[in-house]
Design a protein around this motif. Structure first.
Motif, PDB file in Angstrom:
ATOM      1  N   UNK A   1       0.863  -1.164   0.031  1.00 12.24           N
ATOM      2  CA  UNK A   1       0.110   0.021  -0.002  1.00 12.24           C
ATOM      3  C   UNK A   1       0.975   1.287  -0.080  1.00 12.24           C
ATOM      4  N   UNK A   2       1.966   1.156   0.695  1.00 11.68           N
ATOM      5  CA  UNK A   2       2.967   2.399   0.614  1.00 11.68           C
ATOM      6  C   UNK A   2       3.474   2.547  -0.736  1.00 11.68           C
ATOM      7  N   UNK A   3       3.875   1.385  -1.209  1.00 13.54           N
ATOM      8  CA  UNK A   3       4.727   1.416  -2.383  1.00 13.54           C
ATOM      9  C   UNK A   3       3.686   1.836  -3.561  1.00 13.54           C
ATOM     10  N   UNK A   4       2.583   1.499  -3.689  1.00 12.97           N
ATOM     11  CA  UNK A   4       1.426   1.928  -4.595  1.00 12.97           C
ATOM     12  C   UNK A   4       0.864   3.177  -4.411  1.00 12.97           C
ATOM     13  N   UNK A   5       1.062   4.141  -3.444  1.00 12.51           N
ATOM     14  CA  UNK A   5       0.489   5.221  -2.943  1.00 12.51           C
ATOM     15  C   UNK A   5      -0.957   5.025  -2.234  1.00 12.51           C
ATOM     16  N   UNK A   6      -1.462   3.815  -1.886  1.00 12.37           N
ATOM     17  CA  UNK A   6      -2.745   3.706  -1.145  1.00 12.37           C
ATOM     18  C   UNK A   6      -2.367   4.112   0.125  1.00 12.37           C
ATOM     19  N   UNK A   7      -1.413   3.948   0.836  1.00 11.43           N
ATOM     20  CA  UNK A   7      -1.186   4.624   2.125  1.00 11.43           C
ATOM     21  C   UNK A   7       0.022   5.580   2.053  1.00 11.43           C
ATOM     22  N   UNK A   8      -0.517   6.796   2.083  1.00 10.03           N
ATOM     23  CA  UNK A   8       0.466   7.961   1.856  1.00 10.03           C
ATOM     24  C   UNK A   8       0.725   8.822   3.036  1.00 10.03           C
ATOM     25  N   UNK A   9       0.350   8.128   4.418  1.00 13.23           N
ATOM     26  CA  UNK A   9       0.820   8.776   5.554  1.00 13.23           C
ATOM     27  C   UNK A   9       2.418   8.452   5.702  1.00 13.23           C
ATOM     28  N   UNK A  10       3.062   9.631   5.771  1.00 12.68           N
ATOM     29  CA  UNK A  10       4.441   9.596   6.096  1.00 12.68           C
ATOM     30  C   UNK A  10       5.076   8.946   7.276  1.00 12.68           C
ATOM     31  N   UNK A  11       4.295   8.959   8.349  1.00 15.15           N
ATOM     32  CA  UNK A  11       4.663   8.368   9.695  1.00 15.15           C
ATOM     33  C   UNK A  11       4.738   6.861   9.424  1.00 15.15           C
ATOM     34  N   UNK A  12       3.559   6.505   8.855  1.00 17.68           N
ATOM     35  CA  UNK A  12       3.423   5.116   8.613  1.00 17.68           C
ATOM     36  C   UNK A  12       4.482   4.335   7.710  1.00 17.68           C
ATOM     37  N   UNK A  13       4.731   5.062   6.537  1.00 19.32           N
ATOM     38  CA  UNK A  13       5.887   4.771   5.664  1.00 19.32           C
ATOM     39  C   UNK A  13       7.233   4.529   6.248  1.00 19.32           C
ATOM     40  N   UNK A  14       7.289   5.856   6.969  1.00 16.12           N
ATOM     41  CA  UNK A  14       8.673   5.895   7.758  1.00 16.12           C
ATOM     42  C   UNK A  14       8.802   4.566   8.850  1.00 16.12           C
ATOM     43  N   UNK A  15       8.012   4.322   9.383  1.00 13.74           N
ATOM     44  CA  UNK A  15       8.124   3.540  10.758  1.00 13.74           C
ATOM     45  C   UNK A  15       8.283   1.893  10.052  1.00 13.74           C
ATOM     46  N   UNK A  16       7.542   1.744   9.103  1.00 18.07           N
ATOM     47  CA  UNK A  16       7.400   0.354   8.256  1.00 18.07           C
ATOM     48  C   UNK A  16       8.640   0.232   7.727  1.00 18.07           C
ATOM     49  N   UNK A  17       8.970   1.011   6.847  1.00 17.26           N
ATOM     50  CA  UNK A  17      10.262   1.005   6.069  1.00 17.26           C
ATOM     51  C   UNK A  17      11.607   0.880   7.010  1.00 17.26           C
ATOM     52  N   UNK A  18      11.548   1.728   8.157  1.00 21.17           N
ATOM     53  CA  UNK A  18      12.909   1.718   8.933  1.00 21.17           C
ATOM     54  C   UNK A  18      12.830   0.503   9.810  1.00 21.17           C
ATOM     55  N   UNK A  19      11.690  -0.134  10.236  1.00 25.15           N
ATOM     56  CA  UNK A  19      11.569  -1.336  10.815  1.00 25.15           C
ATOM     57  C   UNK A  19      12.217  -2.440  10.007  1.00 25.15           C
ATOM     58  N   UNK A  20      11.645  -2.564   8.760  1.00 30.76           N
ATOM     59  CA  UNK A  20      12.086  -3.411   7.726  1.00 30.76           C
ATOM     60  C   UNK A  20      13.520  -3.508   7.699  1.00 30.76           C
ATOM     61  N   UNK A  21      13.958  -2.219   7.425  1.00 29.03           N
ATOM     62  CA  UNK A  21      15.585  -2.022   6.929  1.00 29.03           C
ATOM     63  C   UNK A  21      16.428  -2.455   8.137  1.00 29.03           C
ATOM     64  N   UNK A  22      16.135  -2.080   9.460  1.00 30.30           N
ATOM     65  CA  UNK A  22      17.064  -2.067  10.352  1.00 30.30           C
ATOM     66  C   UNK A  22      16.612  -2.846  11.525  1.00 30.30           C
ATOM     67  N   UNK A  23      15.446  -3.520  11.673  1.00 33.48           N
ATOM     68  CA  UNK A  23      15.031  -4.120  12.765  1.00 33.48           C
ATOM     69  C   UNK A  23      14.663  -5.847  12.295  1.00 33.48           C
ATOM     70  N   UNK A  24      13.957  -5.960  11.423  1.00 35.33           N
ATOM     71  CA  UNK A  24      13.489  -7.276  10.888  1.00 35.33           C
ATOM     72  C   UNK A  24      14.484  -8.156  10.518  1.00 35.33           C
TER      73      UNK A  24
END
Length: 185
Positions: A162-185
């Motif tokens: 949803x973030x990639x396709x622009x369906x989820x445009x909330x910046x806080x959500x995109x940042x938290x999810x992508x930061x988590x996946x890049x550095x924590x998962x």
């Protein structure tokens, strides 16, 4: 004194006052002197610190909210978030409170993910991002008078899509999810 006040790029603030106030934030006008000596003014949004929670259920799904956002005139899919209140013992307590108030979910554990300044060209807002694990709907929702929120669960993959396709445009959500996946998962 700000930590960068001696930097050659720093602006000198000679006066500051609140130009406009409303529930939730103020607009501040600073009178400044730029590094080349030019005098100017600068307005910015003065916002309280906030917490943003990336909540995972025991099955690994993400708890999301769907909330009307008047500024963009649409329902926004995002993560639970809100301001730090004076009676919060610390940022973790604020994150737990916001998670329960907005979703009714409570977390087995919470840990800090990162801290960001989401719009530091126009605002002094600071957002503290947290990961919550073991989230179950055992609490009670307590929405503010001006919150219209639906709660849902989704998979991390669906949220990322949803973030990639622009369906989820909330910046806080995109940042938290992508930061988590890049550095924590």
């Amino acid at each position: 004194m700000p930590e960068d006040a001696d930097d050659a790029l720093a602006w000198e603030t000679t006066a500051s006052d609140v130009a406009y106030t409303c529930p939730g934030f103020d607009i501040v006008r600073d009178e400044v002197v730029l590094p080349d000596g030019t005098e100017s003014d600068y307005d910015y949004l003065d916002d309280d610190p906030a917490v943003v929670v990336l909540p995972f259920t025991p099955d690994g799904d993400v708890v999301v909210i769907e909330e009307w956002r008047q500024a963009v005139k649409r329902v926004n899919r995002g993560l639970p978030a809100g301001g730090v209140e004076t009676d919060d013992a610390d940022l973790t307590a604020a994150a737990r409170r916001e998670l329960e108030e907005e979703t009714g979910y409570e977390a087995d554990s919470l840990h800090a993910l990162t801290t960001v300044e989401p719009a530091n060209g126009i605002s002094n807002a600071v957002h503290h991002l947290f990961v919550a694990e073991g989230c179950t709907p055992t609490g009670e929702r307590d929405l503010d008078f001006n919150e219209s929120i639906r709660v849902a669960e989704t998979t991390p993959d669906a949220l990322r899509d949803a973030v990639r396709e622009g369906a989820c445009r909330d910046g806080r959500t995109a940042l938290a999810l992508l930061y988590y996946e890049a550095f924590e998962a």
